[in-house]
Design a protein around this motif. Structure first.
Motif, PDB file in Angstrom:
ATOM      1  N   LEU A  49      -5.826   9.617  -3.315  1.00 16.09           N
ATOM      2  CA  LEU A  49      -5.601   8.177  -3.358  1.00 16.09           C
ATOM      3  C   LEU A  49      -4.390   7.806  -2.510  1.00 16.09           C
ATOM      4  O   LEU A  49      -4.419   6.820  -1.772  1.00 16.09           O
ATOM      5  N   ALA A  50      -3.343   8.612  -2.587  1.00 14.73           N
ATOM      6  CA  ALA A  50      -2.142   8.353  -1.793  1.00 14.73           C
ATOM      7  C   ALA A  50      -2.469   8.399  -0.302  1.00 14.73           C
ATOM      8  O   ALA A  50      -2.003   7.551   0.469  1.00 14.73           O
ATOM      9  N   LEU A  51      -3.279   9.356   0.089  1.00 10.49           N
ATOM     10  CA  LEU A  51      -3.670   9.466   1.499  1.00 10.49           C
ATOM     11  C   LEU A  51      -4.448   8.229   1.943  1.00 10.49           C
ATOM     12  O   LEU A  51      -4.172   7.668   3.000  1.00 10.49           O
ATOM     13  N   ARG A  52      -5.404   7.790   1.140  1.00 13.98           N
ATOM     14  CA  ARG A  52      -6.202   6.606   1.479  1.00 13.98           C
ATOM     15  C   ARG A  52      -5.328   5.359   1.566  1.00 13.98           C
ATOM     16  O   ARG A  52      -5.508   4.520   2.443  1.00 13.98           O
ATOM     17  N   LEU A  53      -4.365   5.239   0.651  1.00 13.59           N
ATOM     18  CA  LEU A  53      -3.477   4.081   0.685  1.00 13.59           C
ATOM     19  C   LEU A  53      -2.591   4.100   1.926  1.00 13.59           C
ATOM     20  O   LEU A  53      -2.340   3.057   2.540  1.00 13.59           O
ATOM     21  N   ARG A  54      -2.125   5.275   2.318  1.00 11.83           N
ATOM     22  CA  ARG A  54      -1.306   5.365   3.528  1.00 11.83           C
ATOM     23  C   ARG A  54      -2.128   5.057   4.780  1.00 11.83           C
ATOM     24  O   ARG A  54      -1.633   4.438   5.720  1.00 11.83           O
TER      25      ARG A  54
ATOM     26  N   ALA B 141       0.832  -1.205   0.000  1.00 11.26           N
ATOM     27  CA  ALA B 141       0.000   0.000   0.000  1.00 11.26           C
ATOM     28  C   ALA B 141       0.867   1.256   0.000  1.00 11.26           C
ATOM     29  O   ALA B 141       0.566   2.224  -0.702  1.00 11.26           O
ATOM     30  N   ARG B 142       1.954   1.238   0.763  1.00  8.37           N
ATOM     31  CA  ARG B 142       2.855   2.402   0.771  1.00  8.37           C
ATOM     32  C   ARG B 142       3.562   2.575  -0.570  1.00  8.37           C
ATOM     33  O   ARG B 142       3.734   3.707  -1.038  1.00  8.37           O
ATOM     34  N   LEU B 143       3.957   1.472  -1.195  1.00  6.95           N
ATOM     35  CA  LEU B 143       4.592   1.563  -2.513  1.00  6.95           C
ATOM     36  C   LEU B 143       3.625   2.151  -3.541  1.00  6.95           C
ATOM     37  O   LEU B 143       4.004   2.999  -4.354  1.00  6.95           O
ATOM     38  N   LYS B 144       2.381   1.714  -3.497  1.00 10.91           N
ATOM     39  CA  LYS B 144       1.379   2.248  -4.422  1.00 10.91           C
ATOM     40  C   LYS B 144       1.096   3.716  -4.128  1.00 10.91           C
ATOM     41  O   LYS B 144       0.890   4.507  -5.051  1.00 10.91           O
TER      42      LYS B 144
END
Length: 56
Positions: free
Chosen positions: A29-34, A17-20
């Motif tokens: 999207l980056a915030l949600r993945l983190r 998830a952090r790589l994505k």
């Protein structure tokens, strides 16, 4: 043994998830993945604690 494998699984989910999150251009999207990565890491730590024997 299953809980150890489960904790490793959740650690890997967090890592992916952090790589994505780092690879995307969309800040939301980056915030949600983190956020998902943090949840996965918490779950992995919880499973590791449950596997350890209680202190004597």
């Amino acid at each position: 043994m299953d809980q150890i494998r489960d904790s490793i699984y959740y650690e890997q989910l967090a890592r992916v998830a952090r790589l994505k999150a780092n690879a995307t251009d969309d800040p939301f999207l980056a915030l949600r993945l983190r956020e998902a990565a943090v949840k996965h890491e918490r779950k992995a730590r919880k499973l590791k604690r449950a596997e350890q024997p209680p202190p004597a």
